[in-house]
Design an enzyme around this catalytic site. Sequence first.
Site, PDB file in Angstrom:
ATOM      1  N   GLY A 168       1.939  -0.892  -2.160  1.00 27.19           N
ATOM      2  CA  GLY A 168       1.804   0.373  -1.428  1.00 27.19           C
ATOM      3  C   GLY A 168       2.260   0.176   0.015  1.00 27.19           C
ATOM      4  N   ALA A 188       0.679  -0.760   2.637  1.00 25.81           N
ATOM      5  CA  ALA A 188       0.164  -1.957   3.308  1.00 25.81           C
ATOM      6  C   ALA A 188       0.979  -3.191   2.908  1.00 25.81           C
ATOM      7  CB  ALA A 188      -1.317  -2.146   2.964  1.00 25.81           C
ATOM      8  N   GLY A 247      -0.203  13.678   5.256  1.00 29.00           N
ATOM      9  CA  GLY A 247       0.632  13.000   6.237  1.00 29.00           C
ATOM     10  C   GLY A 247      -0.051  11.846   6.918  1.00 29.00           C
ATOM     11  N   GLU A 272      -5.437  18.760  10.518  1.00 25.93           N
ATOM     12  CA  GLU A 272      -6.340  18.632   9.377  1.00 25.93           C
ATOM     13  C   GLU A 272      -7.773  18.561   9.887  1.00 25.93           C
ATOM     14  OE1 GLU A 272      -4.836  15.257   7.186  1.00 25.93           O
ATOM     15  OE2 GLU A 272      -3.279  16.444   6.227  1.00 25.93           O
ATOM     16  N   ASP A 308      -9.440  -3.885  -7.527  1.00 27.09           N
ATOM     17  CA  ASP A 308      -9.267  -5.294  -7.943  1.00 27.09           C
ATOM     18  C   ASP A 308      -9.402  -6.290  -6.784  1.00 27.09           C
ATOM     19  OD1 ASP A 308      -8.661  -4.041 -10.304  1.00 27.09           O
ATOM     20  OD2 ASP A 308      -6.518  -4.457 -10.241  1.00 27.09           O
ATOM     21  N   HIS A 324     -12.734  14.049  -1.641  1.00 28.72           N
ATOM     22  CA  HIS A 324     -11.877  15.070  -1.030  1.00 28.72           C
ATOM     23  C   HIS A 324     -12.404  16.425  -1.481  1.00 28.72           C
ATOM     24  CE1 HIS A 324      -8.477  17.381   0.287  1.00 28.72           C
ATOM     25  NE2 HIS A 324      -7.956  16.309   0.848  1.00 28.72           N
ATOM     26  N   ARG A 357     -14.542  16.010   6.264  1.00 32.00           N
ATOM     27  CA  ARG A 357     -14.654  16.063   4.804  1.00 32.00           C
ATOM     28  C   ARG A 357     -16.042  15.882   4.241  1.00 32.00           C
ATOM     29  NH1 ARG A 357      -9.366  12.726   3.195  1.00 32.00           N
ATOM     30  NH2 ARG A 357      -8.009  14.333   4.034  1.00 32.00           N
ATOM     31  N   HIS A 403     -11.960  10.126  -3.630  1.00 32.33           N
ATOM     32  CA  HIS A 403     -10.646  10.102  -2.994  1.00 32.33           C
ATOM     33  C   HIS A 403     -10.355   8.802  -2.261  1.00 32.33           C
ATOM     34  CE1 HIS A 403      -7.129  11.882  -1.111  1.00 32.33           C
ATOM     35  NE2 HIS A 403      -7.615  11.683   0.110  1.00 32.33           N
ATOM     36  N   GLU A 454      -6.213   0.119   2.194  1.00 29.21           N
ATOM     37  CA  GLU A 454      -7.449   0.752   1.715  1.00 29.21           C
ATOM     38  C   GLU A 454      -8.464  -0.245   1.159  1.00 29.21           C
ATOM     39  OE1 GLU A 454      -6.859   4.340  -0.523  1.00 29.21           O
ATOM     40  OE2 GLU A 454      -8.967   4.412  -1.126  1.00 29.21           O
ATOM     41  N   ARG A 474     -14.035   8.803   6.854  1.00 32.30           N
ATOM     42  CA  ARG A 474     -12.672   8.704   7.396  1.00 32.30           C
ATOM     43  C   ARG A 474     -12.144  10.062   7.857  1.00 32.30           C
ATOM     44  NH1 ARG A 474      -7.347   9.301   4.974  1.00 32.30           N
ATOM     45  NH2 ARG A 474      -8.433   9.836   3.068  1.00 32.30           N
ATOM     46  N   LEU A 501      -3.185   5.994   6.082  1.00 31.30           N
ATOM     47  CA  LEU A 501      -1.803   5.471   6.061  1.00 31.30           C
ATOM     48  C   LEU A 501      -1.543   4.752   7.383  1.00 31.30           C
ATOM     49  CD1 LEU A 501       0.024   8.564   4.489  1.00 31.30           C
ATOM     50  CD2 LEU A 501      -0.261   6.340   3.403  1.00 31.30           C
TER      51      LEU A 501
HETATM   52  P1  FAD Z   1      -2.030   1.501  -2.416  1.00 34.33           P
HETATM   53  O1  FAD Z   1      -0.992   2.397  -1.924  1.00 34.33           O
HETATM   54  O2  FAD Z   1      -3.014   2.073  -3.364  1.00 34.33           O
HETATM   55  O3  FAD Z   1      -1.324   0.254  -3.097  1.00 34.33           O
HETATM   56  C1  FAD Z   1      -2.077  -0.681  -3.836  1.00 34.33           C
HETATM   57  C2  FAD Z   1      -1.125  -1.531  -4.625  1.00 34.33           C
HETATM   58  O4  FAD Z   1      -1.803  -2.647  -5.184  1.00 34.33           O
HETATM   59  C3  FAD Z   1      -0.498  -0.825  -5.816  1.00 34.33           C
HETATM   60  O5  FAD Z   1       0.846  -1.202  -5.858  1.00 34.33           O
HETATM   61  C4  FAD Z   1      -1.260  -1.377  -7.013  1.00 34.33           C
HETATM   62  O6  FAD Z   1      -0.554  -1.323  -8.218  1.00 34.33           O
HETATM   63  C5  FAD Z   1      -1.442  -2.804  -6.546  1.00 34.33           C
HETATM   64  N1  FAD Z   1      -2.531  -3.531  -7.197  1.00 34.33           N
HETATM   65  C6  FAD Z   1      -3.841  -3.194  -7.246  1.00 34.33           C
HETATM   66  N2  FAD Z   1      -4.529  -4.140  -7.915  1.00 34.33           N
HETATM   67  C7  FAD Z   1      -3.647  -5.091  -8.290  1.00 34.33           C
HETATM   68  C8  FAD Z   1      -3.750  -6.296  -9.022  1.00 34.33           C
HETATM   69  N3  FAD Z   1      -4.909  -6.712  -9.539  1.00 34.33           N
HETATM   70  N4  FAD Z   1      -2.637  -7.028  -9.226  1.00 34.33           N
HETATM   71  C9  FAD Z   1      -1.439  -6.613  -8.746  1.00 34.33           C
HETATM   72  N5  FAD Z   1      -1.275  -5.461  -8.067  1.00 34.33           N
HETATM   73  C10 FAD Z   1      -2.371  -4.713  -7.832  1.00 34.33           C
HETATM   74  N6  FAD Z   1      -3.985   8.981   3.460  1.00 34.33           N
HETATM   75  C11 FAD Z   1      -3.441   9.475   4.591  1.00 34.33           C
HETATM   76  O7  FAD Z   1      -3.491   8.826   5.652  1.00 34.33           O
HETATM   77  N7  FAD Z   1      -2.796  10.665   4.569  1.00 34.33           N
HETATM   78  C12 FAD Z   1      -2.685  11.419   3.443  1.00 34.33           C
HETATM   79  O8  FAD Z   1      -2.083  12.474   3.450  1.00 34.33           O
HETATM   80  C13 FAD Z   1      -3.288  10.931   2.262  1.00 34.33           C
HETATM   81  N8  FAD Z   1      -3.236  11.666   1.124  1.00 34.33           N
HETATM   82  C14 FAD Z   1      -3.725  11.112  -0.022  1.00 34.33           C
HETATM   83  C15 FAD Z   1      -3.587  11.824  -1.214  1.00 34.33           C
HETATM   84  C16 FAD Z   1      -3.985  11.268  -2.408  1.00 34.33           C
HETATM   85  C17 FAD Z   1      -3.845  12.040  -3.683  1.00 34.33           C
HETATM   86  C18 FAD Z   1      -4.539   9.965  -2.414  1.00 34.33           C
HETATM   87  C19 FAD Z   1      -4.948   9.324  -3.703  1.00 34.33           C
HETATM   88  C20 FAD Z   1      -4.711   9.270  -1.236  1.00 34.33           C
HETATM   89  C21 FAD Z   1      -4.307   9.837  -0.039  1.00 34.33           C
HETATM   90  N9  FAD Z   1      -4.448   9.156   1.172  1.00 34.33           N
HETATM   91  C22 FAD Z   1      -3.904   9.680   2.309  1.00 34.33           C
HETATM   92  C23 FAD Z   1      -4.975   7.800   1.209  1.00 34.33           C
HETATM   93  C24 FAD Z   1      -3.799   6.817   1.290  1.00 34.33           C
HETATM   94  O9  FAD Z   1      -2.768   7.272   0.436  1.00 34.33           O
HETATM   95  C25 FAD Z   1      -4.191   5.419   0.876  1.00 34.33           C
HETATM   96  O10 FAD Z   1      -5.373   5.029   1.530  1.00 34.33           O
HETATM   97  C26 FAD Z   1      -3.102   4.431   1.216  1.00 34.33           C
HETATM   98  O11 FAD Z   1      -1.886   4.866   0.670  1.00 34.33           O
HETATM   99  C27 FAD Z   1      -3.454   3.058   0.680  1.00 34.33           C
HETATM  100  O12 FAD Z   1      -2.350   2.223   0.802  1.00 34.33           O
HETATM  101  P2  FAD Z   1      -2.474   0.720   0.320  1.00 34.33           P
HETATM  102  O13 FAD Z   1      -1.148   0.123   0.483  1.00 34.33           O
HETATM  103  O14 FAD Z   1      -3.638   0.094   0.947  1.00 34.33           O
HETATM  104  O15 FAD Z   1      -2.844   0.843  -1.238  1.00 34.33           O
HETATM  105  C1  SIN Z   2      -4.789  15.466   2.292  1.00 36.18           C
HETATM  106  O1  SIN Z   2      -3.582  15.680   2.314  1.00 36.18           O
HETATM  107  O2  SIN Z   2      -5.639  16.338   2.316  1.00 36.18           O
HETATM  108  C2  SIN Z   2      -5.230  14.059   2.214  1.00 36.18           C
HETATM  109  C3  SIN Z   2      -5.208  13.483   3.542  1.00 36.18           C
HETATM  110  C4  SIN Z   2      -5.967  12.212   3.551  1.00 36.18           C
HETATM  111  O3  SIN Z   2      -6.583  11.817   2.569  1.00 36.18           O
HETATM  112  O4  SIN Z   2      -5.974  11.584   4.615  1.00 36.18           O
END
Ligand code: FAD
Ligand code: SIN
Length: 527
Positions: free
Chosen positions: A12, A14, A54, A119, A226, A247, A294, A355, A379, A390, A396
Amino acid sequence: MKKVDFLIIGSGIAGMSYALKLAEHYENEPEQPTICILTKDQPQESNTQYAQGGIAAVINDSDSYEKHVQDTLNAGSYINNEDSVRLVVEKGPERIKELIKWGTNFDKNDKGEYSLAKEGGHSDFRILHYKDITGKEIQRALLERVKRYDNVTLYDHYFAVDLITQHHLGEKVTRRDQNINCYGVYALNEKSGEVETILAKVTLLATGGIGQVYRTTTNPAVATGDGIAMTYRAKGHVKGMEFVQFHPTALYHQGEEPAFLITEALRGAGAILRNHKHESFMERYDERGSLAPRDIVARAIDSEMKKSGHEHIWLDATHIDKKELLGHFPSIYAKCLSLGIDISKDLIPVAPAAHYLCGGIVVDEKAQTSINHLLACGECTHTGLHGANRLASNSLLEAAVYAHEAYLTALEQVKGVAFQDNIPAWNKDGTTVAEEMVLISQSRSDLRAVMSNYVGIVRSDERLKRAFRRTALIYEETEDLYKKTTLSVQLCELRNLINITYLIISAAMERTENIGLHYSISNEQEG
Ligand code: FAD
Ligand code: SIN
């Protein structure tokens, strides 16, 4: 056995931002280190991919770091780590510039300036977005960019099972130990079915969220906590697990997984929450109305739903200019239309859905966990930024900022580490392939029902006790199965989900005051 200098779990925002920084840093070096990303599904499948609203940052002239800091602290009920808040807010704009440099598009207005949305809980317009699919756009740009670098290898369908520590060398490791070392991970190669040993000098966990512990969630199937479960099993520190954010407005469409989000930005653009009598009710709960933070909105909706006996309330966007609806929210417009709801004319049925997790693996401002050579960001972590709740669109940003801090830490750490060569291979003796997958799938479904019914938006001592007893039974049955069954993703995920439920329930039991996302009617009665 694989040996890599930098091991990254998760693709993702991160994990990918961290990988890109390392790749750029070493691009022109004569000695190329190995940078390896493991991801358990398709590379794009992540919470990042689904982000809509966003990414928050101070861009507007009328805005200031101090305003963003205060909004974040206020949403978090002031139990945030203020150093982390200031770090994220102040470094945020630089990280956004990098996302743009790496090819991410954000919407602009007619004057060519970034178009900023608002927001819940934000006192200014500061949400950069790409229509209502910001996450998909970020994920696209990062994946495309990473492919340019030969020094990064991305293994998809590789599931990290457990962190390798001294425990695997036969030493007793406890949570009080100060000197636990991470030597890499055991990972299940889903294509071959083999568990591989991957040794690393520096390991980064970027495994995302935990939404799958609940029956209704906006998180995709990969969000099974995980990294947090692995860290906990390796005796690392985890915190803030009681703070699960629901959410307020997921589209109410029974049976759809994950629940489709109706972004908060739609309320930012003027949409109003209405109960079953079509009354705008939020003003009775908070002076900020539909744009209150929220935790407040989700609890208010829960209360309205319980009073009326209905499974959803309504979101009214019918008064918003249709051009704005189509321009800013095309995917929501199209999704609703596919279900026969024209959001420019019809009310949208919405209900809260799990969420985001504010807690997770404890890290300091350098993204260092309590385990040596194990970093974490995104996350799956607890940085203290969010406190008890949050602020929208801060996650993000947090992931991007901490990926940068992790990168700086990793550059330092990699210099002084050698591979730990004497790690035993994964022992699968005495295990057989699971014949009854129903044992796993039913337990996953039972677990999610218990969490949704007893450990949701509103909790009580009695509900938490029940949840503890029910999940303890599932834990025992699953540990028994784990000992005799050849590893599968389904089994590993179930085991991780059980660890996460334990962490959420026990943290909720320990918290005796109602604050932010943790709300128990038992505390209310005592108060
Ligand atoms: P993720 O993007 O979840 O990536 C995790 C990665 O780890 C994935 O590739 C997964 O497959 C991999 N993984 C997990 N476990 C394992 C394992 N055991 N072995 C190998 N790979 C593994 N935040 C905002 O700031 N703004 C927004 O508008 C917003 N909207 C959102 C809308 C939705 C519907 C959702 C679900 C979340 C939203 N969020 C938003 C929250 C935000 O998207 C996440 O907190 C953020 O993207 C997390 O990024 P990350 O890289 O930490 O994790
Ligand atoms: C949303 O678009 O409402 C999600 C934003 C967030 O989770 O930060």
